[in-house]
Write a protein that holds these residues in place. Structure first.
Motif, short mmCIF file in Angstrom:
data_model
loop_
_atom_site.label_atom_id
_atom_site.label_comp_id
_atom_site.label_asym_id
_atom_site.label_seq_id
_atom_site.Cartn_x
_atom_site.Cartn_y
_atom_site.Cartn_z
N SER A 43 0.77 -1.21 0.05
CA SER A 43 0.01 -0.10 0.13
C SER A 43 1.01 1.18 -0.09
CB SER A 43 -0.94 0.09 1.21
OG SER A 43 -1.72 -1.08 1.33
N ALA A 47 2.74 4.99 -2.77
CA ALA A 47 2.07 6.22 -2.17
C ALA A 47 2.93 7.40 -2.35
CB ALA A 47 1.29 5.68 -1.12
N GLN A 59 -2.43 15.21 11.79
CA GLN A 59 -3.19 14.51 12.56
C GLN A 59 -2.93 14.03 13.85
OE1 GLN A 59 -3.86 10.55 10.98
NE2 GLN A 59 -5.91 10.72 11.01
N PHE A 60 -1.71 13.48 14.08
CA PHE A 60 -1.56 13.06 15.50
C PHE A 60 -1.09 14.20 16.47
CE2 PHE A 60 0.52 8.57 14.46
CZ PHE A 60 -0.38 8.15 13.97
N TYR A 70 -5.49 19.37 11.56
CA TYR A 70 -5.61 18.48 10.56
C TYR A 70 -6.30 18.87 9.49
CZ TYR A 70 -6.18 14.06 7.78
OH TYR A 70 -6.11 13.26 6.84
N MET A 75 -10.60 10.07 7.26
CA MET A 75 -10.03 8.87 7.22
C MET A 75 -10.97 7.81 6.24
SD MET A 75 -7.21 8.38 8.79
CE MET A 75 -7.24 10.04 7.97
N HIS A 79 -8.90 6.44 2.78
CA HIS A 79 -8.82 5.07 2.59
C HIS A 79 -9.87 4.28 1.50
CE1 HIS A 79 -6.68 6.37 6.13
NE2 HIS A 79 -5.78 5.78 5.57
C1 HEM Z 1 -5.48 4.20 12.36
C2 HEM Z 1 -4.89 4.05 11.24
C3 HEM Z 1 -4.78 4.89 9.94
C4 HEM Z 1 -4.52 6.34 10.04
C5 HEM Z 1 -4.90 6.98 11.53
C6 HEM Z 1 -4.37 6.63 8.90
C7 HEM Z 1 -4.04 7.85 8.42
C8 HEM Z 1 -3.65 8.37 7.20
C9 HEM Z 1 -3.76 9.94 6.83
C10 HEM Z 1 -3.78 11.12 7.95
C11 HEM Z 1 -3.41 9.91 5.45
C12 HEM Z 1 -3.36 11.02 4.68
C13 HEM Z 1 -4.69 11.72 4.05
C14 HEM Z 1 -4.59 12.95 3.26
O1 HEM Z 1 -3.68 12.65 2.20
O2 HEM Z 1 -5.42 13.95 3.30
C15 HEM Z 1 -3.55 8.38 5.05
C16 HEM Z 1 -3.40 8.35 3.55
C17 HEM Z 1 -2.97 6.86 3.44
N1 HEM Z 1 -3.14 5.72 3.92
FE1 HEM Z 1 -3.80 5.61 6.05
N2 HEM Z 1 -4.12 5.63 7.98
C18 HEM Z 1 -4.48 4.63 8.66
C19 HEM Z 1 -4.58 3.29 8.37
C20 HEM Z 1 -3.99 2.89 7.02
C21 HEM Z 1 -3.69 1.35 6.68
C22 HEM Z 1 -3.88 0.17 7.48
C23 HEM Z 1 -3.17 1.53 5.16
C24 HEM Z 1 -2.76 0.37 4.34
C25 HEM Z 1 -2.07 -0.66 4.90
C26 HEM Z 1 -3.06 2.78 4.78
C27 HEM Z 1 -2.55 3.42 3.78
C28 HEM Z 1 -2.76 4.46 3.54
C29 HEM Z 1 -2.29 5.13 2.00
C30 HEM Z 1 -1.70 4.18 0.73
C31 HEM Z 1 -2.52 6.45 1.86
C32 HEM Z 1 -2.28 7.32 0.76
C33 HEM Z 1 -3.62 7.33 -0.14
C34 HEM Z 1 -3.35 8.43 -1.15
O3 HEM Z 1 -2.15 8.95 -1.49
O4 HEM Z 1 -4.57 8.98 -2.11
N3 HEM Z 1 -3.67 3.61 5.68
N4 HEM Z 1 -3.63 7.67 6.18
#
Ligand code: HEM
Length: 128
Positions: A43, A47, A59-60, A70, A75, A79
């Motif tokens: 994943s 990215a 966020q944290f 943030y 979320m 995702h």
């Molecule tokens: C509590 C769990 C999680 C939190 C707090 C979290 C938080 C975030 C945040 C703050 C972003 C950025 C959003 C933005 O660009 O505006 C993000 C993007 C992303 N997250 Fe998570 N995430 C979590 C779980 C996961 C998991 C389990 C995966 C995959 C194994 C994942 C994969 C990604 C990916 C690939 C992006 C980029 C998406 C994009 O570029 O469009 N996240 N996440």
């Protein structure tokens, strides 16, 4: 940020994370682990890691009652198209725990952050 079920952690916890510089260091370590982990790597490898790290810092910081707002995606939106399952969510949390240990963040402070993140599984996990 969706469905905040916990009140934000106290600002003391933000200080235990080393404030903004501590969070930046934490995310650098965390992202290396996420890319290296076979469950989360597919994943994160393709990215925009720099942008995700910056969003995670904000966020944290907010979740720990630091002076941040943030402004990234919810979320659910962030995702929605990633097809994330429970093992991936759990693997991410485990890597975060390793990073927090590596930064010597006190266990009680770690748990304050994890309590904020746990309810997000509802918005992040979309695959059974
Ligand atoms: C509590 C769990 C999680 C939190 C707090 C979290 C938080 C975030 C945040 C703050 C972003 C950025 C959003 C933005 O660009 O505006 C993000 C993007 C992303 N997250 Fe998570 N995430 C979590 C779980 C996961 C998991 C389990 C995966 C995959 C194994 C994942 C994969 C990604 C990916 C690939 C992006 C980029 C998406 C994009 O570029 O469009 N996240 N996440």
């Amino acid at each position: 940020q969706n469905t905040p079920l916990m009140p934000p952690a106290s600002v003391e916890v933000y200080k235990e994370f080393g404030e903004k510089p501590g969070l930046i260091k934490l995310m650098d370590d965390f992202m290396i682990r996420l890319v290296a982990n076979p469950v989360t790597g597919p994943s994160f490898a393709p990215a925009n890691q720099v942008r995700i790290k910056a969003e995670l810092v904000e966020q944290f910081c907010q979740l720990l009652s630091g002076p941040c707002t943030y402004q990234g995606m919810s979320m659910k939106t962030a995702h929605a198209s990633l097809h994330i399952n429970k093992p991936q969510f759990n693997a991410l949390v485990e890597e975060l725990q390793k990073s927090m240990d590596a930064m010597n963040i006190p266990f009680r402070a770690q748990n304050q952050l994890l309590a904020q993140l746990a309810p997000m599984y509802r918005d992040v996990i979309t695959v059974k």
